[in-house]
Write an enzyme that holds these catalytic residues in place. Structure first.
Site, PDB file in Angstrom:
ATOM      1  N   GLU A 172       0.792  -1.221  -0.043  1.00  0.00           N
ATOM      2  CA  GLU A 172       0.149   0.133   0.161  1.00  0.00           C
ATOM      3  C   GLU A 172       1.005   1.215   0.114  1.00  0.00           C
ATOM      4  O   GLU A 172       2.129   1.224   0.388  1.00  0.00           O
ATOM      5  CB  GLU A 172      -0.979   0.146   1.175  1.00  0.00           C
ATOM      6  N   ASP A 290       9.513   6.866 -11.559  1.00  0.00           N
ATOM      7  CA  ASP A 290       9.490   6.463 -10.378  1.00  0.00           C
ATOM      8  C   ASP A 290      10.382   5.121 -10.139  1.00  0.00           C
ATOM      9  O   ASP A 290      10.040   4.064  -9.588  1.00  0.00           O
ATOM     10  CB  ASP A 290       8.055   6.048  -9.829  1.00  0.00           C
TER      11      ASP A 290
END
Length: 480
Positions: A172, A290
């Site tokens: 998460e 990223d």
């Protein structure tokens, strides 16, 4: 007599409380206060221990859902610095299924017309015409024609993840939550439920579908399908069963890391191949934006797969860069992109250089728990190389030491990737060749060419000190 006796009884209790005892000559009320405070502290410690045990148990449950149950947990987190590419209105309309198909049709049209310039207005009009009036059955037909992915209903994914149970959570972050799921046919998948923060779910949904919808590469995580019902936006990926690189580099792996030098180089080469395919094998090219250790997933054979394309940008062949707000992870973002907002594939190359440095040293890009001179990995690494202590940067958890040549080759690749001048950084395809070449950076033909123009004494001297490492360290010295 009775009255005086009662007075004596009433005054005896306060007198006893203020009277001194034999224990350290303390007064009785002081001892009572100490006992009460001690009991309170004991109860507080018991409560804290119970809470910690419950937290640890919950984390272990999450860990147990991953394949082997032996993936190390990472205790420290790297702060992410993310910003929206543009301001989005609160009341933004959510995607409908036919709108998602639009994005896919646009992508297919672009692939068929690689030489044509991208005209957003025309493509949107064409797509809206082709998608208008489509219902669920026509969506299925179009999906079959696309040849990749499939629609999943919300109910299917709820069943697969056991009602999106917390026990099925495998990751998460700011983007949302990833669940482990088992489909009806028994196949294991990873279901990413995107958080809808001011329409961010719609944005990331579009980006990932457009960026990797049709991409198939062994070093890129595969997008299997997607779900869009109501406000929910979900992406279904292949399940990679051995955690991510960050867990194995910075988690509790014991005194010896299972990531040997050869395994680390295997991961580095595979990651470089995946990025090279995004940069050089697609049109328009995809800039990941990223690249970091937590986004490199690993399978049982330590094969890497680049994941999380939520921040990816498409870059056409006619554009050398795209201007956007700075997004990425602190410590991995290239200085030129951070200062100008001009993004191209060179930003990914810099991030890969940091990632490779991380694999070599076993250190995080930014670590505030280290001494002042070692907090910033790049500055510490460059300083060690410049002072000719490059071999001392190796991760102490690597049991079998690699050859000096192998270490120097990897360090040179790092230094080239993190060059402050983005134009001097190599392409990812070149990085793959440099990492795979056994003779790099000690190629005999280059050395013989240099030796022809040098005196014999200098040639002997150059053989003692490998040229590329001297060049890498020397360039820093000249800049200073």
């Amino acid at each position: 007599m009775s009255v005086s006796g009662s007075d004596t009884t009433t005054t005896s209790l306060p007198q006893k409380l203020v009277s001194k005892t034999s224990f350290l000559n303390l007064k009785l009320y002081v001892i009572i206060a100490i006992i009460l405070i001690s009991l309170l502290l004991v109860f507080l410690l018991i409560f804290i221990c119970i809470r910690l045990k419950q937290t640890k148990k919950k984390r272990n449950k999450v860990l147990a859902q991953q394949s082997s149950g032996m993936i190390p947990l990472v205790s420290k987190e790297i702060v992410e610095i993310k910003a929206l590419d543009r301001k989005e209105k609160e009341g933004i309309n959510l995607l409908k299924k036919n709108e998602i198909i639009e994005a896919v049709v646009v992508e297919i049209g672009e692939e068929k017309n690689e030489k044509k310039k991208k005209k957003s207005g025309e493509s949107e009009d064409d797509v809206s015409c082709s998608a208008s009036g489509s219902d669920v059955s026509s969506s299925v037909d179009l999906q079959q024609n696309i040849g990749w992915g499939r629609w999943y209903s919300l109910k299917e994914l709820e069943i697969a993840t056991r009602g999106f149970s917390e026990d099925n959570v495998i990751g998460e972050g700011g983007y949302g939550v990833v669940y482990r799921g088992v489909l009806e046919d028994g196949s294991v998948v990873a279901v990413k439920s995107l958080l809808n923060n001011k329409g961010q779910a719609e944005k990331e949904f579009r980006v990932e579908v457009e960026a990797i919808g049709k991409v198939r590469h062994k070093n890129l995580v595969g997008l299997i399908g997607y779900c869009a019902e109501g406000a929910r936006r979900m992406l279904v990926y292949e399940y990679v069963d051995n955690g991510n690189l960050e867990q194995w580099l910075h988690g509790d792996v014991g005194p010896v890391s299972p990531l040997t030098w050869d395994i680390r180089m295997k991961i580095a080469i595979g990651t470089a191949k995946g990025l090279a395919y995004l940069h050089e094998g697609l049109e328009p090219k995809v800039v990941h934006r990223d690249v970091k250790s937590s986004n490199i997933l690993l399978d049982k054979n330590w094969n890497p797969k680049v994941s999380d394309f939520g921040l990816a940008k498409l870059l056409g062949s006619d554009s050398s860069y795209v201007t956007t707000r700075v997004m990425g992870t602190f410590g991995y973002v290239s200085p030129d992109y951070a200062s100008t907002g001009m993004l191209n594939e060179g930003s990914d190359v810099y991030s890969f250089g940091i990632l490779l440095m991380e694999m070599i040293t076993g250190r995080s890009p930014i670590d505030y728990s280290r001494p002042a001179g070692e907090m910033n990995l790049v500055e510490w690494f460059k300083g060690m190389v410049a002072s000719r202590h490059g071999e001392e940067v190796l991760d102490p958890l690597i049991e079998v030491q690699p050859s000096v040549r192998a270490i120097k080759r990897a360090m040179l690749v790092c230094l080239r990737c993190i060059d402050l001048d983005g134009n001097k950084r190599p392409k990812m395809g070149q990085v793959v060749h440099m990492l795979e070449a056994e003779d790099f950076p000690f190629r005999t033909e280059l050395r013989s060419a240099r030796d022809k123009d040098r005196s014999p004494s200098y040639a002997v001297e150059s053989n003692k000190v490998p040229y590329p490492i001297k060049h890498a360290g020397g360039s820093d010295a000249r800049q200073r």
